[in-house]
Design a protein around this motif. Structure first.
Motif, PDB file in Angstrom:
ATOM      1  N   TRP A   1       0.882  -1.163   0.000  1.00  0.00           N
ATOM      2  CA  TRP A   1       0.000   0.000   0.000  1.00  0.00           C
ATOM      3  C   TRP A   1       0.916   1.206   0.000  1.00  0.00           C
ATOM      4  O   TRP A   1       1.557   1.521   1.004  1.00  0.00           O
ATOM      5  N   THR A   2       1.011   1.844  -1.167  1.00  0.00           N
ATOM      6  CA  THR A   2       1.977   2.924  -1.344  1.00  0.00           C
ATOM      7  C   THR A   2       1.329   4.297  -1.422  1.00  0.00           C
ATOM      8  O   THR A   2       2.012   5.283  -1.682  1.00  0.00           O
ATOM      9  N   GLY A   3       0.024   4.356  -1.193  1.00  0.00           N
ATOM     10  CA  GLY A   3      -0.663   5.646  -1.213  1.00  0.00           C
ATOM     11  C   GLY A   3      -0.930   6.164  -2.607  1.00  0.00           C
ATOM     12  O   GLY A   3      -0.895   7.381  -2.824  1.00  0.00           O
ATOM     13  N   THR A   4      -1.209   5.250  -3.539  1.00  0.00           N
ATOM     14  CA  THR A   4      -1.558   5.702  -4.889  1.00  0.00           C
ATOM     15  C   THR A   4      -2.897   6.448  -4.836  1.00  0.00           C
ATOM     16  O   THR A   4      -3.649   6.342  -3.849  1.00  0.00           O
ATOM     17  N   LYS A   5      -3.194   7.146  -5.878  1.00  0.00           N
ATOM     18  CA  LYS A   5      -4.454   7.886  -5.967  1.00  0.00           C
ATOM     19  C   LYS A   5      -5.645   6.951  -5.761  1.00  0.00           C
ATOM     20  O   LYS A   5      -6.584   7.275  -5.030  1.00  0.00           O
ATOM     21  N   GLU A   6      -5.598   5.782  -6.381  1.00  0.00           N
ATOM     22  CA  GLU A   6      -6.696   4.816  -6.260  1.00  0.00           C
ATOM     23  C   GLU A   6      -6.806   4.259  -4.837  1.00  0.00           C
ATOM     24  O   GLU A   6      -7.899   4.077  -4.313  1.00  0.00           O
ATOM     25  N   GLN A   7      -5.664   3.973  -4.226  1.00  0.00           N
ATOM     26  CA  GLN A   7      -5.669   3.444  -2.861  1.00  0.00           C
ATOM     27  C   GLN A   7      -6.232   4.464  -1.871  1.00  0.00           C
ATOM     28  O   GLN A   7      -7.039   4.121  -0.998  1.00  0.00           O
ATOM     29  N   LYS A   8      -5.828   5.705  -2.012  1.00  0.00           N
ATOM     30  CA  LYS A   8      -6.349   6.757  -1.137  1.00  0.00           C
ATOM     31  C   LYS A   8      -7.841   6.978  -1.382  1.00  0.00           C
ATOM     32  O   LYS A   8      -8.601   7.202  -0.436  1.00  0.00           O
ATOM     33  N   LYS A   9      -8.244   6.903  -2.628  1.00  0.00           N
ATOM     34  CA  LYS A   9      -9.655   7.114  -2.967  1.00  0.00           C
ATOM     35  C   LYS A   9     -10.544   6.060  -2.311  1.00  0.00           C
ATOM     36  O   LYS A   9     -11.658   6.370  -1.879  1.00  0.00           O
ATOM     37  N   ALA A  10     -10.072   4.838  -2.209  1.00  0.00           N
ATOM     38  CA  ALA A  10     -10.854   3.783  -1.554  1.00  0.00           C
ATOM     39  C   ALA A  10     -11.133   4.152  -0.093  1.00  0.00           C
ATOM     40  O   ALA A  10     -12.265   4.000   0.389  1.00  0.00           O
ATOM     41  N   ILE A  11     -10.118   4.641   0.599  1.00  0.00           N
ATOM     42  CA  ILE A  11     -10.313   5.071   1.985  1.00  0.00           C
ATOM     43  C   ILE A  11     -11.232   6.288   2.032  1.00  0.00           C
ATOM     44  O   ILE A  11     -12.177   6.343   2.830  1.00  0.00           O
ATOM     45  N   ASP A  12     -10.972   7.263   1.184  1.00  0.00           N
ATOM     46  CA  ASP A  12     -11.813   8.460   1.151  1.00  0.00           C
ATOM     47  C   ASP A  12     -13.278   8.109   0.904  1.00  0.00           C
ATOM     48  O   ASP A  12     -14.169   8.656   1.565  1.00  0.00           O
ATOM     49  N   ASN A  13     -13.532   7.214  -0.025  1.00  0.00           N
ATOM     50  CA  ASN A  13     -14.917   6.829  -0.329  1.00  0.00           C
ATOM     51  C   ASN A  13     -15.611   6.204   0.876  1.00  0.00           C
ATOM     52  O   ASN A  13     -16.757   6.534   1.189  1.00  0.00           O
ATOM     53  N   ALA A  14     -14.921   5.306   1.554  1.00  0.00           N
ATOM     54  CA  ALA A  14     -15.504   4.653   2.730  1.00  0.00           C
ATOM     55  C   ALA A  14     -15.755   5.673   3.841  1.00  0.00           C
ATOM     56  O   ALA A  14     -16.834   5.693   4.456  1.00  0.00           O
ATOM     57  N   PHE A  15     -14.786   6.526   4.098  1.00  0.00           N
ATOM     58  CA  PHE A  15     -14.924   7.511   5.168  1.00  0.00           C
ATOM     59  C   PHE A  15     -15.970   8.567   4.800  1.00  0.00           C
ATOM     60  O   PHE A  15     -16.699   9.044   5.679  1.00  0.00           O
ATOM     61  N   ASP A  16     -16.040   8.933   3.538  1.00  0.00           N
ATOM     62  CA  ASP A  16     -17.073   9.883   3.098  1.00  0.00           C
ATOM     63  C   ASP A  16     -18.468   9.304   3.293  1.00  0.00           C
ATOM     64  O   ASP A  16     -19.406  10.023   3.651  1.00  0.00           O
ATOM     65  N   LYS A  17     -18.621   8.013   3.059  1.00  0.00           N
ATOM     66  CA  LYS A  17     -19.914   7.348   3.273  1.00  0.00           C
ATOM     67  C   LYS A  17     -20.336   7.466   4.731  1.00  0.00           C
ATOM     68  O   LYS A  17     -21.476   7.820   5.041  1.00  0.00           O
ATOM     69  N   ALA A  18     -19.399   7.189   5.640  1.00  0.00           N
ATOM     70  CA  ALA A  18     -19.700   7.302   7.069  1.00  0.00           C
ATOM     71  C   ALA A  18     -19.996   8.756   7.452  1.00  0.00           C
ATOM     72  O   ALA A  18     -20.943   9.025   8.202  1.00  0.00           O
ATOM     73  N   ALA A  19     -19.201   9.673   6.941  1.00  0.00           N
ATOM     74  CA  ALA A  19     -19.406  11.091   7.260  1.00  0.00           C
ATOM     75  C   ALA A  19     -20.762  11.579   6.763  1.00  0.00           C
ATOM     76  O   ALA A  19     -21.462  12.312   7.472  1.00  0.00           O
ATOM     77  N   ALA A  20     -21.135  11.180   5.561  1.00  0.00           N
ATOM     78  CA  ALA A  20     -22.432  11.590   5.003  1.00  0.00           C
ATOM     79  C   ALA A  20     -23.581  11.039   5.838  1.00  0.00           C
ATOM     80  O   ALA A  20     -24.563  11.739   6.111  1.00  0.00           O
TER      81      ALA A  20
END
Length: 157
Positions: free
Chosen positions: A62-81
């Motif tokens: 897990w090197t912090g690629t754009k896609e890898q970060k987006k997966a975390i962002d999407n999950a956390f955005d779902k919870a935040a929403a």
């Protein structure tokens, strides 16, 4: 007990994907919603002895690629929403990376997850304090694993 705060997780091991299925009393304002985050499991649980097939995941990065970060962002955005829609505080109840992952990747993932939680106003609990598998503290030496500590709380300036 109206004076006691309780924490409620979604189904399927507190999976954020099931947060929309929660049905909690609207009148009870003393509830915190929590979820666990260990995605991708092939990275966070590589080599974990209790996970069937986890030894085949060894070497997953897990090197912090754009896609890898987006997966975390999407999950956390779902919870935040969900939290915003339902006017509820959100807690990232468990997250971490098993000891067999590449150390630098482990720290990078942990830092990104922690910062992502804070950015959205979530409280969080790192899994686990001092056990050798995920722990951020080495109880044999009575020392913090500084790289993980800094990933969780940031480096002192």
């Amino acid at each position: 007990n109206p004076r006691r705060t309780i924490v409620i997780d979604p189904a399927k091991y507190a999976n954020v994907e099931f947060i929309d299925k929660l049905d909690i009393p609207k009148e009870d304002r003393n509830i915190i919603i929590s979820f666990h985050y260990y995605s991708p499991m092939e990275f966070t649980h590589q080599g974990a002895m209790w996970m069937l097939g986890a030894e085949t995941w060894l070497g997953t990065t897990w090197t912090g690629t754009k896609e890898q970060k987006k997966a975390i962002d999407n999950a956390f955005d779902k919870a935040a929403a969900w939290g915003k829609k339902n006017n509820r505080p959100i807690n990232l109840g468990e997250f971490g990376v098993y000891k067999d992952a590449n150390k630098d990747n482990r720290v990078l993932w942990t830092a990104f997850a922690a910062k992502s939680a804070v950015k959205r106003g979530f409280s969080f609990h790192y899994w686990e304090f001092c056990h050798e598998n995920f722990g951020a503290y080495d109880q044999q030496t009575n020392q913090w694993k500084t790289d993980l500590l800094n990933a969780l709380i940031g480096q002192k300036k």
